[in-house]
Design a protein around this motif. Structure first.
Motif, PDB file in Angstrom:
ATOM      1  N   GLY A 227      -0.901  -2.188  -7.995  1.00 49.41           N
ATOM      2  CA  GLY A 227      -1.741  -1.129  -7.442  1.00 49.41           C
ATOM      3  C   GLY A 227      -1.279  -0.685  -6.066  1.00 49.41           C
ATOM      4  O   GLY A 227      -2.040  -0.085  -5.311  1.00 49.41           O
ATOM      5  N   LEU A 228      -0.029  -0.973  -5.746  1.00 48.66           N
ATOM      6  CA  LEU A 228       0.530  -0.450  -4.496  1.00 48.66           C
ATOM      7  C   LEU A 228       0.860   1.029  -4.653  1.00 48.66           C
ATOM      8  O   LEU A 228       0.773   1.811  -3.723  1.00 48.66           O
ATOM      9  CB  LEU A 228       1.797  -1.231  -4.125  1.00 48.66           C
ATOM     10  N   THR A 229       1.249   1.387  -5.870  1.00 44.84           N
ATOM     11  CA  THR A 229       1.550   2.772  -6.197  1.00 44.84           C
ATOM     12  C   THR A 229       0.259   3.456  -6.601  1.00 44.84           C
ATOM     13  O   THR A 229      -0.422   3.000  -7.511  1.00 44.84           O
ATOM     14  CB  THR A 229       2.551   2.812  -7.364  1.00 44.84           C
ATOM     15  N   LEU A 230      -0.092   4.522  -5.894  1.00 42.33           N
ATOM     16  CA  LEU A 230      -1.351   5.223  -6.154  1.00 42.33           C
ATOM     17  C   LEU A 230      -1.093   6.721  -6.264  1.00 42.33           C
ATOM     18  O   LEU A 230      -0.095   7.223  -5.742  1.00 42.33           O
ATOM     19  CB  LEU A 230      -2.326   4.991  -4.991  1.00 42.33           C
ATOM     20  N   PRO A 231      -2.024   7.449  -6.873  1.00 39.11           N
ATOM     21  CA  PRO A 231      -1.899   8.905  -6.887  1.00 39.11           C
ATOM     22  C   PRO A 231      -1.876   9.432  -5.456  1.00 39.11           C
ATOM     23  O   PRO A 231      -2.507   8.853  -4.563  1.00 39.11           O
ATOM     24  CB  PRO A 231      -3.181   9.370  -7.588  1.00 39.11           C
ATOM     25  N   GLY A 232      -1.164  10.500  -5.251  1.00 39.79           N
ATOM     26  CA  GLY A 232      -1.197  11.165  -3.944  1.00 39.79           C
ATOM     27  C   GLY A 232      -0.336  10.533  -2.877  1.00 39.79           C
ATOM     28  O   GLY A 232      -0.260  11.043  -1.763  1.00 39.79           O
ATOM     29  N   LEU A 233       0.318   9.417  -3.183  1.00 42.66           N
ATOM     30  CA  LEU A 233       1.158   8.775  -2.164  1.00 42.66           C
ATOM     31  C   LEU A 233       2.570   9.345  -2.195  1.00 42.66           C
ATOM     32  O   LEU A 233       3.050   9.802  -3.233  1.00 42.66           O
ATOM     33  CB  LEU A 233       1.248   7.263  -2.401  1.00 42.66           C
ATOM     34  N   LEU A 234       3.235   9.268  -1.057  1.00 42.63           N
ATOM     35  CA  LEU A 234       4.670   9.530  -1.010  1.00 42.63           C
ATOM     36  C   LEU A 234       5.366   8.171  -0.924  1.00 42.63           C
ATOM     37  O   LEU A 234       5.078   7.368  -0.034  1.00 42.63           O
ATOM     38  CB  LEU A 234       5.049  10.421   0.170  1.00 42.63           C
ATOM     39  N   ILE A 235       6.225   7.924  -1.898  1.00 43.08           N
ATOM     40  CA  ILE A 235       6.836   6.597  -2.048  1.00 43.08           C
ATOM     41  C   ILE A 235       8.352   6.739  -2.067  1.00 43.08           C
ATOM     42  O   ILE A 235       8.887   7.597  -2.767  1.00 43.08           O
ATOM     43  CB  ILE A 235       6.359   5.938  -3.360  1.00 43.08           C
TER      44      ILE A 235
ATOM     45  N   GLU B 203       6.539   0.170  10.320  1.00 39.38           N
ATOM     46  CA  GLU B 203       5.265  -0.037   9.617  1.00 39.38           C
ATOM     47  C   GLU B 203       5.416  -1.140   8.573  1.00 39.38           C
ATOM     48  O   GLU B 203       5.442  -0.863   7.361  1.00 39.38           O
ATOM     49  CB  GLU B 203       4.817   1.269   8.931  1.00 39.38           C
ATOM     50  N   PRO B 204       5.478  -2.391   9.024  1.00 42.51           N
ATOM     51  CA  PRO B 204       5.666  -3.475   8.042  1.00 42.51           C
ATOM     52  C   PRO B 204       4.529  -3.522   7.013  1.00 42.51           C
ATOM     53  O   PRO B 204       4.754  -3.921   5.875  1.00 42.51           O
ATOM     54  CB  PRO B 204       5.701  -4.747   8.900  1.00 42.51           C
ATOM     55  N   GLY B 205       3.344  -3.063   7.385  1.00 43.67           N
ATOM     56  CA  GLY B 205       2.205  -3.091   6.459  1.00 43.67           C
ATOM     57  C   GLY B 205       2.319  -2.091   5.320  1.00 43.67           C
ATOM     58  O   GLY B 205       1.589  -2.180   4.328  1.00 43.67           O
ATOM     59  N   LEU B 206       3.226  -1.130   5.451  1.00 44.36           N
ATOM     60  CA  LEU B 206       3.427  -0.142   4.382  1.00 44.36           C
ATOM     61  C   LEU B 206       4.742  -0.406   3.641  1.00 44.36           C
ATOM     62  O   LEU B 206       5.172   0.383   2.806  1.00 44.36           O
ATOM     63  CB  LEU B 206       3.441   1.280   4.970  1.00 44.36           C
ATOM     64  N   THR B 207       5.382  -1.513   3.986  1.00 42.03           N
ATOM     65  CA  THR B 207       6.684  -1.853   3.413  1.00 42.03           C
ATOM     66  C   THR B 207       6.522  -3.117   2.560  1.00 42.03           C
ATOM     67  O   THR B 207       5.869  -4.072   3.001  1.00 42.03           O
ATOM     68  CB  THR B 207       7.699  -2.114   4.547  1.00 42.03           C
ATOM     69  N   PHE B 208       7.063  -3.104   1.366  1.00 41.51           N
ATOM     70  CA  PHE B 208       6.929  -4.248   0.459  1.00 41.51           C
ATOM     71  C   PHE B 208       8.287  -4.561  -0.151  1.00 41.51           C
ATOM     72  O   PHE B 208       9.017  -3.636  -0.533  1.00 41.51           O
ATOM     73  CB  PHE B 208       5.908  -3.938  -0.647  1.00 41.51           C
TER      74      PHE B 208
ATOM     75  N   PRO C 112      -2.773   0.291   1.904  1.00 44.23           N
ATOM     76  CA  PRO C 112      -2.945  -0.774   0.906  1.00 44.23           C
ATOM     77  C   PRO C 112      -4.124  -1.677   1.275  1.00 44.23           C
ATOM     78  O   PRO C 112      -4.265  -2.048   2.433  1.00 44.23           O
ATOM     79  CB  PRO C 112      -1.629  -1.552   0.966  1.00 44.23           C
ATOM     80  N   ARG C 113      -4.960  -1.976   0.304  1.00 46.96           N
ATOM     81  CA  ARG C 113      -6.114  -2.826   0.573  1.00 46.96           C
ATOM     82  C   ARG C 113      -5.629  -4.178   1.063  1.00 46.96           C
ATOM     83  O   ARG C 113      -4.763  -4.805   0.443  1.00 46.96           O
ATOM     84  CB  ARG C 113      -6.946  -2.999  -0.696  1.00 46.96           C
TER      85      ARG C 113
END
Ligand code: SF4
Lengths: 470, 206
Positions: free
Chosen positions: A117-125, A54-59, B202-203
């Motif tokens: 704003g990549l880190t949001l409430p409710g996310l698992l990081i 999931e490259p779109g969820l990886t930074f 992510p937006r």
């Protein structure tokens, strides 16, 4: 009615794909942050010939090895250049977005995630870095993992975990002026110990926690790992939503409002049970500094270091002797009599704009008796600080104003504390050799580091704030 | 990953609480690949002084304990940084088992990924084993993962370890293969979750 749940239970069950009979759960990962140190994991993918799932969820960020001085486009040190190039290549190869050295959003991974704003409430990081606990400040379930797990997440976007015990740390009351999130978290670690939260997910609650800004909460959750916690979190509230609104990767418009509606429910239901509860009184917290080689070796600034001769437990006495010897401090010495050689303001613990403002409020119009370095947590924070004129205050005080990165927190970019030197530092670990072989580290808040700079020794910041706006 | 069942060997006591991964492997070696010989720099700054001379009183430098396959430590062993290379350093040095009352969570997770056993004993038991080794340094120690026992001289101790980790170590299992077997469940979760939590993506265009 449903069984009342803690925020920890809610976040856990939202990510549980399956639970095996043996008690291991497979969890979905919403965000995965990588950095130069993730090269072991990318190597494992290369060895298997597989791509990031999931490259779109990886930074990615470049932070640990980046220079804070000199050219960052042509890095003089070939080893540092290689580490930065490696993360550029690894992320490019897999189509992962990188906040690299040519990106104005570059900074320390745990600063950039919330800031963008990549880190949001409710996310698992997750991230291959123990201070990933930082992101819990926004109501996320965030924890550090090792290289094999990083490779697993890259390949599957999931991670195996056993549900941790739930610990609530409640800090009620009103912290006095000059007392920051750093003082609160050092007080907590001193109270419960460097392993006091081992095996636990921690919710920080209580009026003193709610009163903290997001910056303060980030500092707090950042250091929850120093109490051994798997992760630390603060329930999202209006402060959280106000912080997030308008940040680049946060949903916008009506999507934001809908998200806030969901996020608002990510709190511990009344009557929900924790496995353990700890309570501290914020009114009793004074500015705190560490004196030894573990973050639990923390005391109020008006105290004296322990005297091993007065310690009944032989193991403890031996530890105290070793720590004091390494730190070069005579038994029983008053903390305020300990002279420092250098100061450092930076790291994912305390390098956000509020931290820089707090240090500048003390340093304005004063000079530092010792050399030191200030490194903002991100290039954007650096710019903001310059717009506010904070860089001038630091420079006028005689401190160096560097570029953003992990810098002297871990010293692997070359920003080292010399052997035997004593550094008042806003970082998170006073381990032996953490800031360089033989380096002596005292952890404290940015305002307290500024006070140490002005005094030339560990000092109480409160008198220095008299008549100043903080 | 190699399977682990049982080992008998030299055990080195290191009686330091909160022995963090910065001590196990200092940060300046983190840029090394494993092939560069990370086992050589295990405990580097505890073993050597600034001039590179061995510190004779650090336990693993003592001739009797130099070839340790087992390390006996105090509470919160491996706390701190998530660096998996700390486990590589121990393993590549030759250590196969750590015995301690408690561990940093990330460290013990990393250990199981690499075939290193983290056996948990009570505080007093760790102290007892360390005491026995200090009196008789070359006392061989046997760690049996199947039985979950430690035999040290006349003493036999039962240790604990997470049952899942124990199974993985006994079988030399790797997570990825297991996870792959749940591929369909993951895909179903993802599809449902995307619909339920659109805000978690992510937006784009940021
Ligand atoms: S600033 Fe320090 S603690 Fe934070 S990520 Fe960088 S090295 Fe780790």
């Amino acid at each position: 009615m449903n069984q009342p749940q803690t925020i920890i239970d809610k976040l856990w069950s939202a990510h549980e794909i399956l639970r095996r009979e043996d008690g291991n759960s497979l969890l979905w990962v919403d965000r995965h942050y990588v950095h130069e140190g993730s090269f072991h994991a990318f190597g494992k993918l290369a060895a298997r010939g597989v791509k990031v799932a999931e490259p779109g969820l990886t930074f990615g960020v470049a932070d640990h090895y980046v220079p804070t001085r000199g050219s960052r486009q042509n890095i003089a040190n070939p080893e540092l250049a290689r580490m930065v190039r490696q993360v550029e290549e690894n992320t490019a190869q897999h189509g992962v977005k990188l906040f690299g050295l040519d990106d104005p959003r570059q900074g320390i991974v745990h600063v950039v995630g919330p800031e963008q704003g990549l880190t949001l409430p409710g996310l698992l990081i997750v991230c291959g870095d123990s201070h990933t606990s930082t992101h819990g400040a926004l109501g996320a379930y965030a924890f550090g993992i090792g290289a094999s797990e990083v490779a697993h997440v890259l390949m599957t976007q999931t991670i195996w975990q056993k549900k941790p015990k739930r610990l609530r740390v409640t800090v009620d009351g009103k912290a006095a002026p000059g007392i920051s999130g750093k003082d609160i978290v050092l007080a907590i670690i001193a109270y419960i110990g460097a392993d006091g939260a081992t095996g636990c997910a921690v919710e920080f609650a209580g009026s003193a926690i709610q009163a903290l800004s997001i910056e303060g909460r980030l500092t707090l959750c950042n250091m929850s790992i120093e109490a051994g916690a798997r992760c630390g979190m603060v329930a999202p509230d209006q402060t959280t939503f106000a912080y997030l609104k308008g940040r680049p990767y946060v949903p916008n418009g009506t999507e934001f409002d809908k998200a806030v509606e969901v996020w608002s429910k990510l709190t511990t239901d009344s009557g929900a049970q924790f496995d353990q509860d700890v309570t501290l009184d914020a009114n009793a917290i004074a500015p705190i500094v560490t004196w030894g080689t573990s973050p639990e070796d923390a005391l109020p600034i008006d105290a004296s270091v322990p005297d091993p001769a007065r310690e009944a437990n032989e193991d403890r006495a031996k530890y105290l002797r070793g720590a004091l010897e390494y730190m070069g401090i005579a038994p029983g010495k008053k903390l305020t009599d300990i002279a420092v050689d250098r100061v450092f303001i930076g790291s994912c613990t305390n390098s956000r704009i509020e931290d820089l403002r707090a240090a500048a409020a003390v340093l304005a119009g004063r000079t530092s008796k010792v050399p030191g370095l200030v490194s903002a947590g991100s290039t954007l924070i650096k710019q903001q600080a310059e717009q506010e004129g904070l860089d001038r205050i630091f420079r006028d005080a005689g401190l160096e104003w560097g570029e953003s990165g992990c810098s002297m927190c871990v010293g692997i970019n070359g920003d080292l504390v010399a052997p035997g030197e004593r550094c008042a530092s806003t970082t998170n670990r006073n381990f032996r050799g953490r800031q360089g072989p033989g380096a002596r580290t005292h952890l404290m808040s940015p305002a307290m580091v500024a006070a140490a700079a002005v005094a030339g020794h560990l000092a109480d910041v409160r008198p220095l704030l008299a008549g100043r706006k903080v | 990953m190699d399977k682990f069942t049982k080992i008998t060997g030299v055990a080195c006591p290191i009686n330091q609480a909160n022995l963090n991964t910065d001590q196990i492997l200092p940060a300046r070696y983190l840029k090394w690949t494993r092939a560069q010989g990370i086992g050589k720099v295990l405990f580097q700054d505890l073993r050597f002084d600034a001039e590179g001379n061995e510190k004779p009183d650090f336990p693993i430098n003592k001739p009797e304990w130099r070839n340790a396959k087992i390390v006996v430590g105090a509470r919160n062993f491996g706390c701190g940084s998530s660096r998996e290379a700390a486990v590589y350093a121990l393993y590549d040095y030759g250590v196969r088992v750590v015995i301690a009352p408690s561990y940093g969570d990330i460290f013990s997770g990393n250990a199981v990924q690499n075939g290193l056993v983290t056996a948990i004993v009570a505080d007093e038991e760790a102290a007892e084993i360390m005491g026995a080794l200090s009196r008789t340094p070359n006392l061989p120690v046997t760690v049996d993962l199947e039985e979950q026992t430690i035999v040290c001289g006349n003493g036999t101790y039962q240790f604990t370890i997470d049952p899942v980790r124990r199974m993985r170590l006994l079988n030399g299992w790797d997570d990825i293969a297991l996870t792959e077997s749940y591929r369909d469940r993951i895909a179903a979760f993802k599809a449902e979750d995307r619909a339920a939590r659109p805000w978690a993506i992510p937006r784009s265009g940021a």
